[in-house]
Scaffold this motif. Structure first.
Motif, PDB file in Angstrom:
ATOM      1  N   ASP A  91       0.835  -5.924   5.005  1.00  0.00           N
ATOM      2  CA  ASP A  91       1.803  -5.477   4.002  1.00  0.00           C
ATOM      3  C   ASP A  91       1.449  -4.078   3.494  1.00  0.00           C
ATOM      4  OD1 ASP A  91       4.064  -6.035   2.153  1.00  0.00           O
ATOM      5  OD2 ASP A  91       2.477  -5.925   0.633  1.00  0.00           O
ATOM      6  N   LEU A  92       0.132  -3.837   3.286  1.00  0.00           N
ATOM      7  CA  LEU A  92      -0.301  -2.511   2.842  1.00  0.00           C
ATOM      8  C   LEU A  92      -0.013  -1.454   3.907  1.00  0.00           C
ATOM      9  CD1 LEU A  92      -3.748  -3.418   1.195  1.00  0.00           C
ATOM     10  CD2 LEU A  92      -1.597  -2.828   0.032  1.00  0.00           C
ATOM     11  N   TYR A  93      -0.187  -1.829   5.166  1.00  0.00           N
ATOM     12  CA  TYR A  93       0.092  -0.900   6.265  1.00  0.00           C
ATOM     13  C   TYR A  93       1.580  -0.548   6.321  1.00  0.00           C
ATOM     14  CZ  TYR A  93       0.744   0.833  11.007  1.00  0.00           C
ATOM     15  OH  TYR A  93       1.118   1.591  12.097  1.00  0.00           O
ATOM     16  N   GLN A  94       2.422  -1.553   6.122  1.00  0.00           N
ATOM     17  CA  GLN A  94       3.868  -1.316   6.159  1.00  0.00           C
ATOM     18  C   GLN A  94       4.309  -0.400   5.009  1.00  0.00           C
ATOM     19  OE1 GLN A  94       5.319  -5.338   6.134  1.00  0.00           O
ATOM     20  NE2 GLN A  94       5.188  -5.564   8.382  1.00  0.00           N
ATOM     21  N   LYS A  95       3.533  -0.443   3.914  1.00  0.00           N
ATOM     22  CA  LYS A  95       3.831   0.436   2.782  1.00  0.00           C
ATOM     23  C   LYS A  95       3.119   1.781   2.903  1.00  0.00           C
ATOM     24  CE  LYS A  95       4.521  -3.404  -0.458  1.00  0.00           C
ATOM     25  NZ  LYS A  95       4.002  -4.101  -1.661  1.00  0.00           N
ATOM     26  N   LYS A  96       2.448   1.970   4.083  1.00  0.00           N
ATOM     27  CA  LYS A  96       1.745   3.211   4.395  1.00  0.00           C
ATOM     28  C   LYS A  96       0.605   3.509   3.427  1.00  0.00           C
ATOM     29  CE  LYS A  96       5.819   5.267   6.556  1.00  0.00           C
ATOM     30  NZ  LYS A  96       5.404   4.869   7.901  1.00  0.00           N
ATOM     31  N   LEU A  97      -0.020   2.421   2.923  1.00  0.00           N
ATOM     32  CA  LEU A  97      -1.145   2.585   2.011  1.00  0.00           C
ATOM     33  C   LEU A  97      -2.493   2.554   2.744  1.00  0.00           C
ATOM     34  CD1 LEU A  97       0.084   0.349  -0.941  1.00  0.00           C
ATOM     35  CD2 LEU A  97       0.150   2.852  -0.774  1.00  0.00           C
ATOM     36  N   ILE A  98      -2.497   2.055   3.983  1.00  0.00           N
ATOM     37  CA  ILE A  98      -3.697   2.093   4.817  1.00  0.00           C
ATOM     38  C   ILE A  98      -3.270   2.528   6.215  1.00  0.00           C
ATOM     39  CG2 ILE A  98      -4.931   0.293   3.540  1.00  0.00           C
ATOM     40  CD1 ILE A  98      -4.157  -1.657   5.767  1.00  0.00           C
ATOM     41  N   ASP A  99      -4.254   2.993   7.012  1.00  0.00           N
ATOM     42  CA  ASP A  99      -3.909   3.417   8.370  1.00  0.00           C
ATOM     43  C   ASP A  99      -4.045   2.249   9.350  1.00  0.00           C
ATOM     44  OD1 ASP A  99      -6.615   3.098   8.770  1.00  0.00           O
ATOM     45  OD2 ASP A  99      -7.056   5.243   8.822  1.00  0.00           O
ATOM     46  N   LYS A 100      -3.647   2.486  10.592  1.00  0.00           N
ATOM     47  CA  LYS A 100      -3.623   1.430  11.605  1.00  0.00           C
ATOM     48  C   LYS A 100      -5.020   0.927  11.937  1.00  0.00           C
ATOM     49  CE  LYS A 100      -1.222  -0.866  14.804  1.00  0.00           C
ATOM     50  NZ  LYS A 100      -2.272  -1.516  15.576  1.00  0.00           N
TER      51      LYS A 100
END
Length: 248
Positions: A91-100
């Motif tokens: 969810d954090l990745y989808q919100k661009k708060l963490i990288d892949k």
């Protein structure tokens, strides 16, 4: 000029009398196996004994596996939280708060614990000995409390097909060219006056160089394994051939 087709049929019949070829046999189970655990442990339960009739997949015996069960339960707890971590970071990745790369770490942890659980299931399955086919237990060589080792395999049970039997028939190799699949075999078991009949369904591809015998197989039923006897193979040399078509 008109073409004439001439069919020439040459029928050749060799009506030789049927031969009776003497043969001996021994009775074997159509299926048989020596069963053993492919794991190390202590025998906890025995579910069958000598002469038990079993179905394919039926549990015959089990090893003590409390440690494996406890380990698997702990792994399931780890999986639960690894799944929550992965979903949260996805969810954090989808919100661009963490990288892949960060998400991949949690994905790897989640997949690793899933793989570990599958390995644990495989180890647990090895603590259960099951019947490989329908049959009857003919020997039991273990007791509750016995220690078995996956490195030094010890036979736990012998199993054989309950009714299906094979006669291993032996005859003189000089009759090799006379016999065929499907030839009838009339026989008697030693000590039994009843005559039985079967038919050849398999011919071994080579002769025994020690006794100059050809071996055959005949299907039978309900005879005791290990019995022996004698009989005769009934062969026929009847042949017929079609020859040829010519054209003018």
């Amino acid at each position: 000029m008109k073409k004439i087709i001439v069919l020439v049929l040459v029928l050749c019949f060799t009506n030789a009398q049927a031969k009776e070829i003497y043969a001996t046999f021994t009775v074997y189970a159509k299926q048989g196996a020596k069963l053993a655990f492919n794991s190390t442990g202590i025998i906890k339960e025995l579910h069958v004994d000598i002469m038990s009739v079993v179905k394919k997949g039926e549990i015959l015996a089990t090893l003590a596996s409390d440690d494996l069960i406890a380990t698997n339960n702990a792994s399931k707890v780890t999986l639960k939280y690894a799944s929550l971590d992965y979903e949260r970071h996805k969810d954090l990745y989808q919100k661009k708060l963490i990288d892949k790369s960060m998400l991949d770490k949690y994905a790897m942890a989640y997949e690793a614990i899933k793989a570990k659980i599958e390995i644990e299931k495989t180890h647990f399955a090895k603590t259960i000995l099951r019947a490989p086919f329908d049959g009857v237990i003919t020997k039991r060589m273990i007791e509750i409390g016995d220690v078995v080792s996956g490195q030094m395999i010890k036979t736990a049970f012998n199993i054989q097909s309950e009714h299906a039997r094979i006669l291993i028939v032996q005859m003189d190799q000089k009759y090799n060219s006379d016999i065929s699949i499907g030839d009838p075999f009339l026989y008697r078991v030693d000590g039994d006056d009843q005559q039985y009949q079967g038919e050849i369904y398999r011919i071994y591809p080579e002769a025994n160089s020690n006794n100059r015998k050809i071996s055959l197989q005949v299907i039978a039923k309900d005879l005791k394994v290990g019995l022996f006897g004698e009989g005769k193979i009934i062969t026929s040399d009847d042949r017929h051939h079609l020859a040829k078509e010519s054209q003018e």
